[in-house]
Write a protein that holds these residues in place. Structure first.
Motif, PDB file in Angstrom:
ATOM      1  N   PRO A   1      -0.066   7.894  -7.230  1.00  0.00           N
ATOM      2  CA  PRO A   1      -1.007   8.668  -6.412  1.00  0.00           C
ATOM      3  C   PRO A   1      -2.296   9.044  -7.130  1.00  0.00           C
ATOM      4  O   PRO A   1      -3.294   9.350  -6.470  1.00  0.00           O
ATOM      5  CB  PRO A   1      -0.194   9.919  -6.047  1.00  0.00           C
TER       6      PRO A   1
ATOM      7  N   LYS B   1       0.822  -1.211   0.000  1.00  0.00           N
ATOM      8  CA  LYS B   1       0.000   0.000   0.000  1.00  0.00           C
ATOM      9  C   LYS B   1       0.857   1.263   0.000  1.00  0.00           C
ATOM     10  O   LYS B   1       0.540   2.249  -0.686  1.00  0.00           O
ATOM     11  CB  LYS B   1      -0.957  -0.028   1.194  1.00  0.00           C
ATOM     12  N   VAL B   2       1.959   1.254   0.750  1.00  0.00           N
ATOM     13  CA  VAL B   2       2.855   2.414   0.778  1.00  0.00           C
ATOM     14  C   VAL B   2       3.464   2.650  -0.598  1.00  0.00           C
ATOM     15  O   VAL B   2       3.511   3.791  -1.094  1.00  0.00           O
ATOM     16  CB  VAL B   2       3.965   2.210   1.832  1.00  0.00           C
TER      17      VAL B   2
ATOM     18  N   ARG C   1       0.767   3.860  -3.151  1.00  0.00           N
ATOM     19  CA  ARG C   1       0.392   5.261  -2.906  1.00  0.00           C
ATOM     20  C   ARG C   1       1.483   6.215  -3.380  1.00  0.00           C
ATOM     21  O   ARG C   1       1.194   7.279  -3.937  1.00  0.00           O
ATOM     22  CB  ARG C   1       0.120   5.489  -1.417  1.00  0.00           C
ATOM     23  N   LYS C   2       2.738   5.837  -3.147  1.00  0.00           N
ATOM     24  CA  LYS C   2       3.852   6.702  -3.528  1.00  0.00           C
ATOM     25  C   LYS C   2       4.030   6.765  -5.040  1.00  0.00           C
ATOM     26  O   LYS C   2       4.243   7.848  -5.609  1.00  0.00           O
ATOM     27  CB  LYS C   2       5.140   6.192  -2.876  1.00  0.00           C
TER      28      LYS C   2
END
Length: 224
Positions: free
Chosen positions: A133, A125-126, A129-130
């Motif tokens: 986006p 997830k990190v 998202r990065k």
């Protein structure tokens, strides 16, 4: 979109398919391997071990280099690996050329898109998202307690059900035999890409088809 296509969603593997994450995986793996005196490995070596989760990748490396550890020591090494990776999840990782456009075009054409990885869920997830986006993924799922890893088809099937789709309407895109096995078990069509962590010759020798060598090939052959 071409009228010949019947799928309505695409489920993507992450590592080696959407993002070249091997640099950060190598960094974390080497932090763990150093604890038992194993010299740093390079990206090509590390690629042989990935695909079934970081725990299994570490186990594979230890076996290959002849390091035997007990269960408690193994857990300590896994913690070193995960701690390092959580601290540095995407610094050495990059989106493959053309992937951002592919995802944008897929969404614009009405396809739902998702990510399914055997990497720890919080890391997946990190990274997503990065790196993406602006992409509205319908699902981003990694490994967590109670969620079976690929090639178990359970989570892929959950993705289809969440969209009220038949599995045959979901295209699974990945870079390994694990991804092909997941798709087959789920009853989904699949496409394997060769720019990831498995050599083209290895994928071709596995008997899984079709193979796509570039994002443009994938988009031309399957996505448009």
């Amino acid at each position: 979109m071409s009228q010949k296509l019947t799928f309505k969603a695409c489920l993507f593997d992450l590592d080696g398919t959407l993002v070249d994450t091997i640099g950060d995986i190598v960094y974390a793996m080497n932090a763990a391997l150093a604890q038992v005196g194993i010299a740093p490995i390079d990206s090509q070596t590390c690629m042989r071990f990935v695909g079934r989760g970081l725990h299994n990748a570490l186990k594979g490396a230890l076996v290959e280099f002849g390091s035997q550890v007990d269960a408690a020591s193994m857990q300590d090494l896994v913690e070193v690996l995960l701690h390092t990776y959580r601290e540095h999840p995407y610094e050495r990782s990059g989106v493959y050329p053309g992937i951002e456009s592919l995802l944008q075009n897929s969404v614009a054409s009405g396809l739902a898109v998702g990510v399914l990885s055997n990497k720890e869920d919080s890391l997946v997830k990190v990274i997503v998202r990065k790196k993406f986006p602006n992409i509205p993924f319908a699902m981003v799922q990694g490994a967590c307690e109670g969620v079976p890893l690929k090639p178990d088809p359970a989570t892929a099937l959950d993705f289809a059900r969440s969209l009220d789709l038949n599995p045959s309407e979901v295209l699974f895109v990945g870079d390994s035999e694990v991804d092909a096995q997941t798709a087959i078990a789920a009853g989904m069509p699949y496409a394997l890409v060769t720019w990831g962590f498995r050599p083209r010759a290895e994928l071709a020798g596995s008997g899984y088809n079709p193979l796509y060598d570039t994002v443009a090939d994938l988009e031309k052959g399957v996505m448009v």
